[in-house]
Write a protein that holds these residues in place. Structure first.
Motif, PDB file in Angstrom:
ATOM      1  N   ARG A   1       0.839  -1.201   0.000  1.00 19.53           N
ATOM      2  CA  ARG A   1       0.000   0.000   0.000  1.00 19.53           C
ATOM      3  C   ARG A   1       0.875   1.253   0.000  1.00 19.53           C
ATOM      4  NH1 ARG A   1      -4.756   0.910   4.312  1.00 19.53           N
ATOM      5  NH2 ARG A   1      -5.713  -0.640   2.914  1.00 19.53           N
ATOM      6  N   ALA A   2       1.937   1.247   0.790  1.00 23.49           N
ATOM      7  CA  ALA A   2       2.835   2.405   0.842  1.00 23.49           C
ATOM      8  C   ALA A   2       3.536   2.613  -0.498  1.00 23.49           C
ATOM      9  CB  ALA A   2       3.858   2.230   1.955  1.00 23.49           C
ATOM     10  N   VAL A   3       3.940   1.511  -1.141  1.00 27.48           N
ATOM     11  CA  VAL A   3       4.583   1.605  -2.450  1.00 27.48           C
ATOM     12  C   VAL A   3       3.618   2.210  -3.468  1.00 27.48           C
ATOM     13  CG1 VAL A   3       5.542   0.269  -4.368  1.00 27.48           C
ATOM     14  CG2 VAL A   3       6.184  -0.291  -2.018  1.00 27.48           C
ATOM     15  N   ARG A   4       2.381   1.735  -3.434  1.00 29.95           N
ATOM     16  CA  ARG A   4       1.388   2.223  -4.389  1.00 29.95           C
ATOM     17  C   ARG A   4       1.089   3.698  -4.150  1.00 29.95           C
ATOM     18  NH1 ARG A   4      -3.753   2.750  -6.246  1.00 29.95           N
ATOM     19  NH2 ARG A   4      -4.282   1.468  -8.072  1.00 29.95           N
ATOM     20  N   GLU A   5       0.900   4.097  -2.888  1.00 32.53           N
ATOM     21  CA  GLU A   5       0.577   5.490  -2.580  1.00 32.53           C
ATOM     22  C   GLU A   5       1.740   6.414  -2.939  1.00 32.53           C
ATOM     23  OE1 GLU A   5      -0.515   5.427   1.511  1.00 32.53           O
ATOM     24  OE2 GLU A   5      -2.561   4.709   1.117  1.00 32.53           O
ATOM     25  N   ALA A   6       2.971   5.957  -2.703  1.00 26.54           N
ATOM     26  CA  ALA A   6       4.127   6.781  -3.056  1.00 26.54           C
ATOM     27  C   ALA A   6       4.213   6.965  -4.568  1.00 26.54           C
ATOM     28  CB  ALA A   6       5.409   6.145  -2.522  1.00 26.54           C
ATOM     29  N   THR A   7       3.913   5.902  -5.324  1.00 22.87           N
ATOM     30  CA  THR A   7       3.936   6.002  -6.783  1.00 22.87           C
ATOM     31  C   THR A   7       2.852   6.935  -7.276  1.00 22.87           C
ATOM     32  OG1 THR A   7       4.808   3.752  -6.934  1.00 22.87           O
ATOM     33  CG2 THR A   7       3.805   4.676  -8.916  1.00 22.87           C
ATOM     34  N   GLU A   8       1.667   6.847  -6.695  1.00 23.25           N
ATOM     35  CA  GLU A   8       0.589   7.758  -7.083  1.00 23.25           C
ATOM     36  C   GLU A   8       0.995   9.208  -6.826  1.00 23.25           C
ATOM     37  OE1 GLU A   8      -2.614   6.250  -4.749  1.00 23.25           O
ATOM     38  OE2 GLU A   8      -3.407   4.979  -6.369  1.00 23.25           O
ATOM     39  N   GLY A   9       1.678   9.443  -5.705  1.00 22.88           N
ATOM     40  CA  GLY A   9       2.133  10.795  -5.404  1.00 22.88           C
ATOM     41  C   GLY A   9       3.141  11.307  -6.419  1.00 22.88           C
ATOM     42  N   LEU A  10       4.037  10.434  -6.868  1.00 21.36           N
ATOM     43  CA  LEU A  10       5.015  10.827  -7.883  1.00 21.36           C
ATOM     44  C   LEU A  10       4.334  11.154  -9.204  1.00 21.36           C
ATOM     45  CD1 LEU A  10       7.758   8.157  -7.122  1.00 21.36           C
ATOM     46  CD2 LEU A  10       7.989  10.625  -6.768  1.00 21.36           C
ATOM     47  N   MET A  11       3.342  10.359  -9.582  1.00 23.25           N
ATOM     48  CA  MET A  11       2.634  10.616 -10.833  1.00 23.25           C
ATOM     49  C   MET A  11       1.836  11.916 -10.756  1.00 23.25           C
ATOM     50  SD  MET A  11       3.660   8.336 -12.824  1.00 23.25           S
ATOM     51  CE  MET A  11       4.643   6.849 -12.615  1.00 23.25           C
ATOM     52  N   ARG A  12       1.253  12.211  -9.605  1.00 18.91           N
ATOM     53  CA  ARG A  12       0.560  13.491  -9.445  1.00 18.91           C
ATOM     54  C   ARG A  12       1.546  14.639  -9.560  1.00 18.91           C
ATOM     55  NH1 ARG A  12      -2.333  10.733  -5.367  1.00 18.91           N
ATOM     56  NH2 ARG A  12      -0.932  11.592  -3.778  1.00 18.91           N
ATOM     57  N   ARG A  13       2.720  14.470  -8.982  1.00 15.21           N
ATOM     58  CA  ARG A  13       3.738  15.521  -9.061  1.00 15.21           C
ATOM     59  C   ARG A  13       4.143  15.787 -10.499  1.00 15.21           C
ATOM     60  NH1 ARG A  13       9.733  15.404  -6.134  1.00 15.21           N
ATOM     61  NH2 ARG A  13      10.533  17.281  -7.185  1.00 15.21           N
ATOM     62  N   LEU A  14       4.187  14.731 -11.318  1.00 19.05           N
ATOM     63  CA  LEU A  14       4.550  14.878 -12.723  1.00 19.05           C
ATOM     64  C   LEU A  14       3.367  15.282 -13.600  1.00 19.05           C
ATOM     65  CD1 LEU A  14       6.886  11.773 -13.144  1.00 19.05           C
ATOM     66  CD2 LEU A  14       7.567  14.168 -12.931  1.00 19.05           C
ATOM     67  N   GLY A  15       2.174  15.220 -13.048  1.00 24.65           N
ATOM     68  CA  GLY A  15       0.996  15.599 -13.822  1.00 24.65           C
ATOM     69  C   GLY A  15       0.588  14.590 -14.861  1.00 24.65           C
ATOM     70  N   VAL A  16       0.841  13.298 -14.604  1.00 24.94           N
ATOM     71  CA  VAL A  16       0.479  12.247 -15.557  1.00 24.94           C
ATOM     72  C   VAL A  16      -0.417  11.225 -14.870  1.00 24.94           C
ATOM     73  CG1 VAL A  16       2.596  12.534 -16.874  1.00 24.94           C
ATOM     74  CG2 VAL A  16       2.532  10.863 -15.034  1.00 24.94           C
ATOM     75  N   GLU A  17      -1.141  10.472 -15.681  1.00 24.96           N
ATOM     76  CA  GLU A  17      -2.033   9.433 -15.171  1.00 24.96           C
ATOM     77  C   GLU A  17      -1.521   8.073 -15.627  1.00 24.96           C
ATOM     78  OE1 GLU A  17      -6.041  10.204 -16.233  1.00 24.96           O
ATOM     79  OE2 GLU A  17      -6.137  12.145 -15.212  1.00 24.96           O
ATOM     80  N   LEU A  18      -0.742   7.438 -14.775  1.00 20.92           N
ATOM     81  CA  LEU A  18      -0.285   6.070 -15.012  1.00 20.92           C
ATOM     82  C   LEU A  18      -0.564   5.267 -13.749  1.00 20.92           C
ATOM     83  CD1 LEU A  18       3.182   6.523 -16.808  1.00 20.92           C
ATOM     84  CD2 LEU A  18       1.069   5.639 -17.802  1.00 20.92           C
TER      85      LEU A  18
END
Length: 292
Positions: free
Chosen positions: A130-147
């Protein structure tokens, strides 16, 4: 080809360099790859590195990335001399290189690729997915992309793979991103998307070194440019007022017309004809002719 570029913002122009080379030289046997080259990378700026093949760009990149140690001169981090004994030292200092060909594990998810070997743990040493997934979502939000963090790397476009590599660099708290010919295998749409990500990083204070043979991309994306020729520093400064012709002249050392004089040639019969060629998601209804 003669449209001048716009320059850096006043705030960026005043910023102190986060990473710099000062009179750096590097030789490989009798070959002098770099000779007294200086370069400054500032936070909140996209800085281009231009030069022909063999100009010394790859050696400069590898020196910044800790692969090569200079024979002379200094690498400066936040204004202080530093010695990188290997790529791990450069990575620990916040320097990341995004290469033309990403190296992801195709059978792992995006999140697993980003945090490979350093996943957060919970009780009994188990991976905290869960922490890995949430951290990745945060990185994608920072980059402004939806992956999606759960999406496998296999099947990702080259552009999306590069975005994953950028996210991985940010997960290491990278302050300097070196992008080596990142658009060479991208379509126009993918390039525009990547540029949007780069501008987001710039606006967040990252220093970006952008290497490309496509001069229109340099003028579209960058504020400053450093030009190398035969291992020597030719110029370094704002793109303001420069044209593509000016930059070519600095790269090759002469006017373009001297290298490729215009010659009249008779147009022959059609050798290849393409009509309404389509590749889903890449191009549609492309038609053209190639004549002898």
């Amino acid at each position: 080809m003669n449209q001048p570029a716009t320059g850096p913002s006043p705030a960026t122009d005043r910023a102190a360099p986060v990473l710099a080379l000062s009179d750096v030289s590097k030789s490989f046997g009798a070959v002098r790859a770099l000779q007294d080259v200086s370069l400054s990378l500032r936070p909140g700026e996209v800085h281009a590195l231009a030069g022909e093949n063999g100009a010394g760009k790859s050696t400069l990149i590898k020196t910044l990335a800790g692969v090569h140690r200079p024979d002379g001169g200094q690498v400066l981090l936040d204004g202080r001399p530093v010695v990188f004994h290997g790529p791990a030292d450069a990575r620990a200092a916040g320097i990341a290189v995004i290469y033309q060909e990403p190296t992801l594990f195709p059978d792992l998810s995006i999140a697993e690729n980003i945090f490979m070997g350093r996943q957060p743990r919970r009780g009994l040493g188990r991976i905290d997915h869960r922490a890995v997934r949430e951290a990745t979502e945060g990185l994608m939000r920072r980059l402004g992309v939806e992956l999606s963090p759960d999406r496998p790397a296999r099947g990702l476009s080259i552009a999306d793979q590069q975005i994953v590599e950028i996210a991985k660099a940010l997960s290491f708290d990278a302050r300097v991103l070196i992008m080596d010919e990142p658009t060479a295998a991208l379509t126009g749409g993918e390039t525009a998307r990547l540029f949007s990500v780069v501008r987001t990083l710039r606006d967040q204070g990252a220093a970006v070194l952008f290497i490309s043979h496509r001069l229109d991309e340099i003028f579209e994306l960058c504020e400053r440019v450093t030009t190398l020729r035969d291992g020597h520093l030719i110029s370094s400064g704002p793109l303001t007022g420069l044209t593509e012709d000016d930059l070519v002249r600095r790269m090759v050392g002469r006017d373009l017309e001297d290298l490729y004089p215009k010659q009249d040639a008779a147009v022959g019969d059609v050798a290849l004809s393409v009509g309404r060629l389509t590749r889903e998601g890449v191009f549609r209804d492309v038609s053209f002719e190639v004549r002898r």
